[in-house]
Design a protein around this motif. Structure first.
Motif, PDB file in Angstrom:
ATOM      1  N   ARG A  20       0.856  -1.176   0.000  1.00 38.33           N
ATOM      2  CA  ARG A  20       0.000   0.000   0.000  1.00 38.33           C
ATOM      3  C   ARG A  20       0.896   1.232   0.000  1.00 38.33           C
ATOM      4  NH1 ARG A  20      -5.311   0.882   3.685  1.00 38.33           N
ATOM      5  NH2 ARG A  20      -6.211   2.476   2.333  1.00 38.33           N
ATOM      6  N   ALA A  21       0.549   2.243  -0.792  1.00 36.79           N
ATOM      7  CA  ALA A  21       1.415   3.415  -0.903  1.00 36.79           C
ATOM      8  C   ALA A  21       0.573   4.667  -1.034  1.00 36.79           C
ATOM      9  CB  ALA A  21       2.332   3.275  -2.107  1.00 36.79           C
ATOM     10  N   ALA A  22       1.204   5.800  -0.726  1.00 40.94           N
ATOM     11  CA  ALA A  22       0.555   7.097  -0.917  1.00 40.94           C
ATOM     12  C   ALA A  22       0.183   7.241  -2.388  1.00 40.94           C
ATOM     13  CB  ALA A  22       1.496   8.204  -0.493  1.00 40.94           C
ATOM     14  N   PRO A  23      -0.877   8.003  -2.693  1.00 43.78           N
ATOM     15  CA  PRO A  23      -1.340   8.111  -4.073  1.00 43.78           C
ATOM     16  C   PRO A  23      -0.484   9.048  -4.922  1.00 43.78           C
ATOM     17  CG  PRO A  23      -2.781   9.334  -2.608  1.00 43.78           C
ATOM     18  CD  PRO A  23      -1.785   8.634  -1.746  1.00 43.78           C
ATOM     19  N   ILE A  24       0.561   9.621  -4.347  1.00 42.91           N
ATOM     20  CA  ILE A  24       1.455  10.514  -5.094  1.00 42.91           C
ATOM     21  C   ILE A  24       2.850   9.910  -5.007  1.00 42.91           C
ATOM     22  CG2 ILE A  24       2.454  12.837  -5.148  1.00 42.91           C
ATOM     23  CD1 ILE A  24      -0.143  13.899  -4.016  1.00 42.91           C
ATOM     24  N   ARG A  25       3.658  10.056  -6.071  1.00 43.19           N
ATOM     25  CA  ARG A  25       4.992   9.452  -6.085  1.00 43.19           C
ATOM     26  C   ARG A  25       5.878  10.054  -5.005  1.00 43.19           C
ATOM     27  NH1 ARG A  25       8.221   9.697 -11.299  1.00 43.19           N
ATOM     28  NH2 ARG A  25       7.747  11.891 -10.957  1.00 43.19           N
ATOM     29  N   PRO A  26       6.605   9.236  -4.266  1.00 46.81           N
ATOM     30  CA  PRO A  26       7.467   9.744  -3.203  1.00 46.81           C
ATOM     31  C   PRO A  26       8.354  10.891  -3.656  1.00 46.81           C
ATOM     32  CG  PRO A  26       7.401   7.369  -3.107  1.00 46.81           C
ATOM     33  CD  PRO A  26       6.598   7.762  -4.295  1.00 46.81           C
ATOM     34  N   VAL A  27       8.936  10.748  -4.869  1.00 48.70           N
ATOM     35  CA  VAL A  27       9.843  11.782  -5.332  1.00 48.70           C
ATOM     36  C   VAL A  27       9.129  13.126  -5.451  1.00 48.70           C
ATOM     37  CG1 VAL A  27       9.483  11.291  -7.776  1.00 48.70           C
ATOM     38  CG2 VAL A  27      11.668  12.247  -7.002  1.00 48.70           C
ATOM     39  N   ASP A  28       7.868  13.098  -5.835  1.00 48.63           N
ATOM     40  CA  ASP A  28       7.108  14.344  -5.944  1.00 48.63           C
ATOM     41  C   ASP A  28       6.768  14.900  -4.564  1.00 48.63           C
ATOM     42  OD1 ASP A  28       7.222  14.129  -8.671  1.00 48.63           O
ATOM     43  OD2 ASP A  28       5.262  13.143  -8.843  1.00 48.63           O
ATOM     44  N   LEU A  29       6.463  14.007  -3.633  1.00 43.37           N
ATOM     45  CA  LEU A  29       6.146  14.450  -2.271  1.00 43.37           C
ATOM     46  C   LEU A  29       7.357  15.151  -1.657  1.00 43.37           C
ATOM     47  CD1 LEU A  29       4.276  11.254  -0.994  1.00 43.37           C
ATOM     48  CD2 LEU A  29       3.246  13.482  -1.485  1.00 43.37           C
ATOM     49  N   VAL A  30       8.519  14.494  -1.778  1.00 37.30           N
ATOM     50  CA  VAL A  30       9.720  15.063  -1.172  1.00 37.30           C
ATOM     51  C   VAL A  30      10.086  16.380  -1.850  1.00 37.30           C
ATOM     52  CG1 VAL A  30      12.183  14.685  -0.760  1.00 37.30           C
ATOM     53  CG2 VAL A  30      10.543  12.843  -0.316  1.00 37.30           C
ATOM     54  N   TYR A  31       9.870  16.455  -3.169  1.00 41.36           N
ATOM     55  CA  TYR A  31      10.135  17.696  -3.889  1.00 41.36           C
ATOM     56  C   TYR A  31       9.257  18.830  -3.333  1.00 41.36           C
ATOM     57  CZ  TYR A  31      10.334  21.079  -7.710  1.00 41.36           C
ATOM     58  OH  TYR A  31      10.479  22.232  -8.434  1.00 41.36           O
ATOM     59  N   THR A  32       7.980  18.512  -3.107  1.00 39.47           N
ATOM     60  CA  THR A  32       7.051  19.525  -2.579  1.00 39.47           C
ATOM     61  C   THR A  32       7.479  19.996  -1.189  1.00 39.47           C
ATOM     62  OG1 THR A  32       5.267  18.468  -3.805  1.00 39.47           O
ATOM     63  CG2 THR A  32       4.627  20.014  -2.073  1.00 39.47           C
ATOM     64  N   ILE A  33       7.932  19.041  -0.370  1.00 39.31           N
ATOM     65  CA  ILE A  33       8.397  19.412   0.971  1.00 39.31           C
ATOM     66  C   ILE A  33       9.603  20.345   0.858  1.00 39.31           C
ATOM     67  CG2 ILE A  33       9.452  18.493   3.082  1.00 39.31           C
ATOM     68  CD1 ILE A  33       7.681  15.932   2.563  1.00 39.31           C
ATOM     69  N   HIS A  34      10.515  20.023  -0.058  1.00 40.13           N
ATOM     70  CA  HIS A  34      11.679  20.886  -0.229  1.00 40.13           C
ATOM     71  C   HIS A  34      11.268  22.286  -0.705  1.00 40.13           C
ATOM     72  CE1 HIS A  34      15.404  18.774   0.637  1.00 40.13           C
ATOM     73  NE2 HIS A  34      14.737  17.660   0.366  1.00 40.13           N
ATOM     74  N   GLN A  35      10.325  22.332  -1.613  1.00 39.51           N
ATOM     75  CA  GLN A  35       9.849  23.637  -2.085  1.00 39.51           C
ATOM     76  C   GLN A  35       9.282  24.465  -0.929  1.00 39.51           C
ATOM     77  OE1 GLN A  35       7.154  22.702  -5.343  1.00 39.51           O
ATOM     78  NE2 GLN A  35       8.331  24.168  -6.586  1.00 39.51           N
ATOM     79  N   ALA A  36       8.480  23.806  -0.094  1.00 40.45           N
ATOM     80  CA  ALA A  36       7.890  24.511   1.054  1.00 40.45           C
ATOM     81  C   ALA A  36       9.012  25.038   1.952  1.00 40.45           C
ATOM     82  CB  ALA A  36       6.978  23.576   1.833  1.00 40.45           C
ATOM     83  N   MET A  37      10.020  24.206   2.152  1.00 38.90           N
ATOM     84  CA  MET A  37      11.150  24.590   2.994  1.00 38.90           C
ATOM     85  C   MET A  37      11.861  25.790   2.384  1.00 38.90           C
ATOM     86  SD  MET A  37      13.687  21.697   4.396  1.00 38.90           S
ATOM     87  CE  MET A  37      14.901  21.710   3.074  1.00 38.90           C
ATOM     88  N   GLU A  38      12.047  25.761   1.056  1.00 35.16           N
ATOM     89  CA  GLU A  38      12.730  26.865   0.390  1.00 35.16           C
ATOM     90  C   GLU A  38      11.945  28.170   0.490  1.00 35.16           C
ATOM     91  OE1 GLU A  38      15.754  27.119  -0.693  1.00 35.16           O
ATOM     92  OE2 GLU A  38      15.961  25.088   0.102  1.00 35.16           O
ATOM     93  N   SER A  39      10.618  28.029   0.572  1.00 38.64           N
ATOM     94  CA  SER A  39       9.791  29.241   0.577  1.00 38.64           C
ATOM     95  C   SER A  39       9.755  29.919   1.942  1.00 38.64           C
ATOM     96  CB  SER A  39       8.370  28.891   0.137  1.00 38.64           C
ATOM     97  OG  SER A  39       7.701  28.208   1.191  1.00 38.64           O
ATOM     98  N   ILE A  40      10.390  29.310   2.951  1.00 36.98           N
ATOM     99  CA  ILE A  40      10.462  29.954   4.266  1.00 36.98           C
ATOM    100  C   ILE A  40      11.363  31.176   4.139  1.00 36.98           C
ATOM    101  CG2 ILE A  40      11.338  29.679   6.621  1.00 36.98           C
ATOM    102  CD1 ILE A  40      10.461  26.729   6.468  1.00 36.98           C
ATOM    103  N   THR A  41      10.864  32.342   4.532  1.00 32.04           N
ATOM    104  CA  THR A  41      11.609  33.588   4.289  1.00 32.04           C
ATOM    105  C   THR A  41      12.653  33.855   5.366  1.00 32.04           C
ATOM    106  OG1 THR A  41       9.918  34.839   5.454  1.00 32.04           O
ATOM    107  CG2 THR A  41       9.683  34.621   3.063  1.00 32.04           C
ATOM    108  N   ASP A  42      12.403  33.369   6.594  1.00 32.00           N
ATOM    109  CA  ASP A  42      13.356  33.630   7.668  1.00 32.00           C
ATOM    110  C   ASP A  42      14.545  32.671   7.533  1.00 32.00           C
ATOM    111  OD1 ASP A  42      13.497  34.884  10.696  1.00 32.00           O
ATOM    112  OD2 ASP A  42      14.407  32.882  10.535  1.00 32.00           O
TER     113      ASP A  42
END
Lengths: 318, 318, 318, 318, 318, 318
Positions: free
Chosen positions: D104-126
């Motif tokens: 059983r797996a998440a409905p989104i590819r892991p590589v895409d999930l991790v990419y999104t997390i990195h993007q969110a991290m990059e968008s932190i302004t502080d």
């Protein structure tokens, strides 16, 4: 004479009342002046009161639990009614008032209540159970004439404990007829014994509990009554291991049903289950009846009642 | 001879064990066949076992609590180890094994434990307290030599109750030296009396509790011990209302600390507070020590321990 | 000079006291007048007080935490004693009084307590554990000399925290001797570290906590101490994954035993179980001893103690 | 090929499955025979299975987490479906099946999930917050690709943790737009960090948690993540006392909201309150969605779901 | 004109305020004098106030919920700010002030909030659900323009209920897009209906709840709304047993999640789970936002917030 | 014919029984064989049973809820008695047995119980209350003849619900006489209505509840009955806002007393307090009576009873 429950804001009144509490205090002025901080009561309720112009004589004249004649006015202080006393004097023999008129009491005469309890005791058919019950009742015979059943919770008035017993005995009789598998001797004994140590657990005068005794705090009425049964068995020559002694102690120990309500064991005989629920039914209904009794006619809601999940009770208008 | 705690999957073994439990059951085959459903035990633990080929003679030969010599193999059934018994015979005098080797027991000889308890009792300086304690101890004198302190909770083995008392007495001595405001007589008395009714609350043999007594279920050891103190006072001619009787009953009644743990009153004397916390400290540490004692060397975690918030205990590797 | 705990209603007195709290307020009169709302304290307790005739100079003279000489009278206000201050002046060098005489303090000198803690630390045989402990102690070295262990709960006075540690170390030593399976290094470390972050969790002066710090509210002393151990390991070059770091953090994190008492994990090592129960035993007994210490000789019951299930403690008369 | 969730009583089937668990056991017969006690799984669910005729070769051929081709029949045992395996062989390269199809797996590819997390991290302004978050993410970078968010509670599958983070980040974005007073940097950081230590708290393979780590049991993921932030601050040269470090640690420590759910402090910043409720909203809805996903079409009620007050969920028929 | 939240100790001020509460009381002097015990409020907060020199005319001039111009001074009484009113007069038409400026209100105009709710209702695609919702909304159409969502808990101001609904509808839209398995019609309907009976449960004026209605106390808004759906179905000719009626009643009945929070059943549909958590998220964040809104700039901590586990909220300084 | 409660280990017996449950299962043998997994019952209790040699005809002959004649033997399996069926055939007309002899039932004929309920309803003096009650009773008229009051909790047998009502009506009559301030109309109505929706909440046959209905799970009998009163008022043309409708809905909604027991509001009228405690008294005593009824004569303790704090009940030997 105006009953306390009929007084309302801005009223002026004259009447006889009980000085339920009285303390001498001092104002913050320079020089400070003495005043009386008072709780007035009659059979219908109680009210706090101040008497501002206290003389040296006054301080030697007025004491708690004394009857007085008062002229006063009612005002609101911090959202509660309060009496400002204008004049005050002690009641005298000529006034024809007696203390018992001014305290809240069970609606049946104490002597009749105690008689009924004795009758129930006499009707126990098992000789050993009867002896054990009689021994315990004898310990508090006199106090049964006036002790309340609790400090504030329920039946908190003159002879309230005996009244609670008598009402429960009535329900017990009915339930034993409805469900003949119950042992009527045990249920009667349980009803009479369950709160039998309360007069030694609490310190009360005129139906008003002022404190718990040291024994009451360190042992509690449940363990005390259980020990009285041990004592009774020894004194009456009944085997401490007998099923009867065991059954009575179990009834007493389990009647609060849960550990967090003070029972070290939970009901595990048919009569113990019955006892707990008859106790609850009678106590809760009495709380409701007592709260509605002192509710002013103009009101629909009683104050919050702690024993009823801290909820007020509503009186319908029809 | 292989200890039970050293057996692992696929082992074949021969040795002496105790038949802690034994029941005759039938298989589902046609025709159904008798088999023995067994719990084997020794001083290191216990294991369930099956003996499939039961003869008529076997059924008259083997009974619970008997010592046997067994040849068997170990396998896994529903994730637990289980023994398949190949051969079984009763132990004989020539085998030179005795029952007490096969049960779990306190690490100090019962006779020494009971001697220590008597010494502590003798060291109580107040004559009345000493008498009250002695009366209660005398009631279970013999059972103190072998009773466990609980069914499974803690000190659940031969002489576990006396061992628990002795350890608590040691801690109590230390705390009384550290905090001289504590009354050493009362604390000693409380430690000796707090679980004194447990031998009457439970039914045990060889340190193994099989059930609770009727008294145990309907009254509980707390109320029972409190009544024993009443009985002691009457028999020793000590006033039932005396502060000493009160203090001892309070110690016993409050030692479980909370209503939901079985105490009808909460600790309200210095010694009662000390008693509860010394009891907790000793019982909890014993649970840990006992669980680690039977933990195979290869394991780091004990099973979950109910008395420790249902958590397992970890044994560090260094 | 009269100690605060010996003052009673209607007393007139003169003496030196600490202005523990002082606020300028205004009466309701027209025009309103300034007055001081004060909390007086000495080593025996505290009392609220009013000073009604405040001059402009007074307002620049008197501040909280200052020593003063007072002439006053005691009266009852809302069922509590209150002081009416007649005369007040600042204490001077000639009066020969010092602040530390007026605050409640541990019965052992702070310097001796801290010395004992250091000795215990030095006796840790494992080099890494010793380094981790030393790093954390160094962070609060100076505050250990005077910080209380809590705001009101227990050991709430000058050097109360160090005193609590020292007493626990004594018990820990005893228990490790009684139960050699316990790791004495870990237990010592756990005792020293379990409350080590309290001086940063609370803001205190002279043993009196005025508030919690922002860190104290948002993280709590438990998580703070756990992070200090992380910091210590990094600074001392000890592997963050090592069993020693893990064991110390577990001791700190679990020492409140339950989630609802603030521990994110429950005790799961032998030393963690011991730590929690030694902490409880010492803290509860100190609450009792402190409450009895300030109980007037004429009284039998202390006030209700929150940490003891909100129960008062009884002092027997014999 | 039949999916496990479509199998029903009496079915015969052939197909590829994962040997999620496999244990060799022995029957009670004489002589005992080996058999396999198996849990089969595919992406739609799992089922227990038995393979009765195990050869010596079989025992060296089949191991847990291997893919196999099976011919079997389904029957009911103790009210649950169970498979009786008739034939079994290992899957080979020619079969063209791969392990990831069977879990059983998440409905989104892991590589895409991790990419999104990195993007969110990059968008932190502080800058400091960004560094602290990046340090912690780097610790579990690789495990984020496949770790589940929990053992059974919610998102218990391949990449479930990253999926949970991504969904929460979406909700967080929306709420920050709806309520601009929230600090978006902190909320993003809180969402990324709140469960960041779960891959070290649990031991998982292919999205399946087999156990908790020793660190996980003794510290828990909440205290672990808090210590990682300490470590991050030291390594990045950020003041340990800074408000940013404090804010992040508070977010992590408080996100379970209550002590009994594992948080040593309760949410006391706006972002901490938001974090807890976004976490709850996402986790609870995922439990529902996952339970409905595997519910056979013919059924209206899911099994009881522990995280939803142990209630089942109803799927309406329209 | 000074906003109430900017007043501090010793301030003198002149401005317009709302007499939120006003009661005539009497001083203890001889003769007693009348004074006004007042609660002043404006859109920024509220403060208690006294007006000591009350004339007969005053008593006929000033009433609760009237606008007045006041000259006063601020002082501290029992650690809280209090106003001493020097001059007071009623606001007149010429003053150009209107009641709505002086009460706390949702940040969006009521007419726009109600319009949004109607739009959401119109967007429901299922005709029966739309009719049921419309019937219930029509019952409180007018009160939606101004009712608060609670007495003190959250959204306790003018049009707070409609504002809460609108915010929840926004979150609901987002979540339905994120998780398409949710039935958007049901979630919209649940959001609109869940608190729809609150205007009949509470008695409110100008966004201020003065009491609960008799129906509110005896039935509660949850059971009331459930009965409204029954009524709606009967009046709209929809089968009472239909899945739609059932689904809507379940949403309303379960939205408090737990029995102890007032829900007789727990959420057992996907939309019911979503509704509860969206409600919690919006209500809790609004409590935080409202508390921070009225926090003086100089402060870092709000007062304790009952709905947030009785914790205050911290506002970081950066 | 042997009653099930008299069967003991090793018994061989022949008799008529009810096939309360029957499922076809398969053995693990090769090839697997069909067998019946059965629950047998009669009026005295129930027992699980196996029938190993199932033919194709058998599978078309025997179904749940059918009467059969059985020859079997009793043995012990996993510490419980289990029947091995040797011979089985369907009961025929000639056997002269009828289904109702084999199920547990109230001790009074259903027709008499329903008649008594109707009489009580007729005796209600208030016309509107009578109409509301009659409407609700009419909804379940037929099911009242046979529905149990609960799945397992209490009165879990044929006509148990009507029996519970009748007993409560008797107690209600007595209490209204004892305490005339109670409104007898309301109490009667409350007793009849409090569980009136149970027949729609549960799915039952022959007094045996097999499941809860969808309505029962999503709304619960309390909210359902409240909605019925709404429906009744609309259909009878009674104002939905009337005090009578309010009073009846309050009685129903509050009768479980606490939120965690399913009541969204707590009792706040005298009759609601009475109703809850009469319900508790009758239900608990019935649990005891039912448990003692099926207790073998040789036993002293019933099994644990969930509704009695999970305690067993003791039957004294005298």
């Amino acid at each position: 004479m105006t009953l306390i429950r009929s007084l309302s804001n801005q009223d002026e009144f004259i009447g006889f009342y009980l000085l339920k509490e009285l303390e001498v205090k001092q104002t913050n002025g320079t020089p400070p002046k003495d005043y009386f901080d008072i709780v007035l009561s009659d059979s219908s309720g109680q009210l706090s009161a101040k008497y501002w112009d206290v003389s040296a004589t006054d301080k030697e004249t007025f004491f708690p639990m004394g009857l007085v004649k008062i002229q006063g006015t009612v005002h609101t202080y911090r959202e509660k009614l309060q009496v400002k006393i204008m004049k005050i004097r002690k009641a005298t023999a000529e006034d024809g008032v007696s203390l018992t008129e001014f305290i809240r009491a069970a609606p049946i005469r104490p002597v009749d209540l105690v008689y009924t309890i004795h009758q129930a005791m006499e009707s126990i058919t098992d000789a050993e159970i009867k002896k054990l019950v009689a021994f315990c009742v004898a310990k508090v015979e006199e106090k049964l004439m006036h002790y309340p059943a609790a400090k504030t919770h329920h039946h908190a008035y003159y002879a309230g404990l005996a009244y609670h017993m008598v009402r429960m005995l009535e329900i017990g009789d009915f339930i034993c007829k409805q469900r003949p598998f119950l042992n009527a001797d045990l249920l009667k004994a349980g009803i009479i014994l369950h709160d039998i140590a309360k007069p030694e657990e609490m310190v009360a005068q005129m139906g008003i509990v002022s404190d718990y005794s040291v024994q009451g705090k360190l042992l509690g009425h449940i363990a005390m009554a259980s020990s009285w049964i041990t004592e009774a068995a020894i004194q009456c020559g009944i085997d401490l291991q007998s099923e009867r002694v065991l059954a009575l102690q179990h009834l007493v120990l389990s009647h609060h049903n849960l550990g967090e309500w003070g029972s070290p064991v939970q009901p595990q005989t048919a009569e113990a289950v019955a006892l707990h629920h008859i106790d609850a039914l009678d106590a809760k209904l009495q709380m409701v009846e007592d709260a509605l009794d002192v509710l002013p006619d103009s009101e629909s809601w009683t104050p919050m009642i702690r024993g009823l999940e801290n909820k007020p009770v509503y009186r319908a208008k029809w």
